[in-house]
Design an enzyme around this catalytic site. Structure first.
Site, PDB file in Angstrom:
ATOM      1  N   LYS A   1       0.834  -1.207   0.000  1.00 30.00           N
ATOM      2  CA  LYS A   1       0.000   0.000   0.000  1.00 30.00           C
ATOM      3  C   LYS A   1       0.871   1.260   0.000  1.00 30.00           C
ATOM      4  O   LYS A   1       0.573   2.226  -0.693  1.00 30.00           O
ATOM      5  CB  LYS A   1      -0.927  -0.007   1.226  1.00 30.00           C
ATOM      6  CG  LYS A   1      -2.035  -1.050   1.124  1.00 30.00           C
ATOM      7  CD  LYS A   1      -2.761  -1.244   2.441  1.00 30.00           C
ATOM      8  CE  LYS A   1      -3.784  -2.373   2.336  1.00 30.00           C
ATOM      9  NZ  LYS A   1      -4.411  -2.708   3.623  1.00 30.00           N
TER      10      LYS A   1
ATOM     11  N   ASP B   1     -10.539   3.477   4.561  1.00 28.21           N
ATOM     12  CA  ASP B   1     -10.976   2.074   4.512  1.00 28.21           C
ATOM     13  C   ASP B   1     -12.500   1.983   4.438  1.00 28.21           C
ATOM     14  O   ASP B   1     -13.044   0.914   4.125  1.00 28.21           O
ATOM     15  CB  ASP B   1     -10.499   1.339   5.775  1.00 28.21           C
ATOM     16  CG  ASP B   1      -9.303   0.440   5.504  1.00 28.21           C
ATOM     17  OD1 ASP B   1      -9.097   0.060   4.335  1.00 28.21           O
ATOM     18  OD2 ASP B   1      -8.595   0.112   6.469  1.00 28.21           O
TER      19      ASP B   1
ATOM     20  N   GLN C   1      -4.077  -0.980   9.803  1.00 26.71           N
ATOM     21  CA  GLN C   1      -4.050  -2.326   9.233  1.00 26.71           C
ATOM     22  C   GLN C   1      -4.660  -3.333  10.216  1.00 26.71           C
ATOM     23  O   GLN C   1      -4.268  -3.400  11.375  1.00 26.71           O
ATOM     24  CB  GLN C   1      -2.595  -2.722   8.893  1.00 26.71           C
ATOM     25  CG  GLN C   1      -2.456  -4.058   8.204  1.00 26.71           C
ATOM     26  CD  GLN C   1      -3.117  -4.094   6.825  1.00 26.71           C
ATOM     27  OE1 GLN C   1      -3.000  -3.149   6.037  1.00 26.71           O
ATOM     28  NE2 GLN C   1      -3.821  -5.171   6.532  1.00 26.71           N
TER      29      GLN C   1
END
Ligand code: NAD
Length: 290
Positions: A55, A122, A99
């Site tokens: 990412k 997200d 994460q």
């Protein structure tokens, strides 16, 4: 029997990343803003480390600023929440990604809710989930958004399609179902307690499989000509003694029945990162307008 079109997630994701990079350059010219994405990793989970590296590299490749916060596995929840409050307040951080999974002593829900919804790239914050459910334009979860882009690469208008989503997780199944509803599909969400799953899947013009069970969806479950988006990714032993990655769909069977099908790997996976970049650009544009 003609074989299915293989939906090339890698090249569709590549195109999206180029579009994002162009958007980043435009934002910088128009507003003097360079999007910044902060990635927070707690602990040393090897898979998470790989995801974070991927990412971060993609963020930099798109011309954005990538900030990494690596915290030891034993980090107290309060310290993580303090870091998130600090990132929420920083003008140069437009997106924040924590994460998952987090170590078990940390309450994941509390952490997700501590991210400013405007920076929640997200799309997991309850405010963004609520916006998605009410059909509002929002920061949608990345993997589900990627699934819809792949489905629309086959047929740009999904209106009226019978869609069956297998799996009802908060990060994939439920948001995919919401997005497909917003695309005017008739959506059925199947899950572990669904009765006679094969006959439900056989109705579908569009199948999204997000279960995490290797090759569970067989070829004879697929309606001829259907589009099949395979989110699952599992490592299984291969005949040569090594291992291979497979999805939730028995690819070799489905490819002779479906109209279009995503491979694993190279289907949904690359779209997740591309959609993360898209969300970060979007958050940066939105913040530059206030
Ligand atoms: P999850 O374990 O949270 O949810 C799985 C869902 O499948 C549950 O809702 C459950 O009800 C359903 N299910 C389980 N057994 C079933 C059965 N026998 N029949 C029907 N439904 C059943 O998983 P998740 O986080 O939603 O992920 C699903 C898969 O997608 C996993 O393989 C995961 O690795 C993969 N994934 C891939 C990406 C990507 O970027 N490619 C992103 C997220 C998840």
């Amino acid at each position: 029997m003609p074989r299915a079109l293989i939906i090339d997630g890698k090249s569709i994701a590549h195109r999206l990343r180029l579009e994002v990079a162009a958007g980043v350059a435009h934002l910088q010219r128009a507003r003097g803003v360079v999007p910044g994405l902060a990635v927070v990793l707690v602990g040393e989970d090897p898979a998470s480390q790989v995801y974070v590296r991927t990412k971060m590299k993609a963020t930099r490749d798109a011309g954005m600023i990538s900030l990494e916060h690596k915290l030891p596995a034993g980090t107290p929840e309060a310290s993580l929440l303090t870091l998130l409050a600090e990132l929420n307040g920083r003008a140069d951080v437009h997106g924040i990604l924590v994460q998952l999974p987090l170590p078990s002593h940390i309450d994941t829900r509390r952490v997700i809710e501590a991210v400013d919804p405007a920076k929640d790239v997200d799309g997991f914050h309850p405010i963004n989930i609520g916006r998605l459910a009410s059909g509002a334009c929002t920061l949608a979860p990345c993997t589900p958004a990627g699934c819809v882009i792949l489905a629309k690469s086959v047929r740009s208008d999904l209106t009226g399609l019978e869609a069956v989503v297998i799996g009802r997780s908060n990060i994939v199944g439920k948001p995919v179902a919401q997005l497909l509803l917003n695309e005017n599909c008739t959506v059925t969400v199947a899950h572990s307690r669904t009765r006679d799953l094969p006959s439900i899947v056989r109705r579908a013009d569009l199948v999204v499989a997000a279960v995490g069970r290797a090759e569970m969806v067989r070829g004879d479950w697929i309606k001829p000509g259907a589009t099949v988006i395979d989110v699952g990714i599992q490592r299984v032993p291969a005949a040569d003694g090594r291992s291979r990655l497979v999805g939730d769909v028995a690819f070799d069977e489905a490819v002779d029945v479906a109209g279009a099908l995503t491979p694993v790997p190279g289907g949904v996976g690359p779209m997740t990162v591309a959609c993360l970049l898209k969300n970060t650009l979007r958050a940066a544009w939105a913040s530059s307008q206030v």
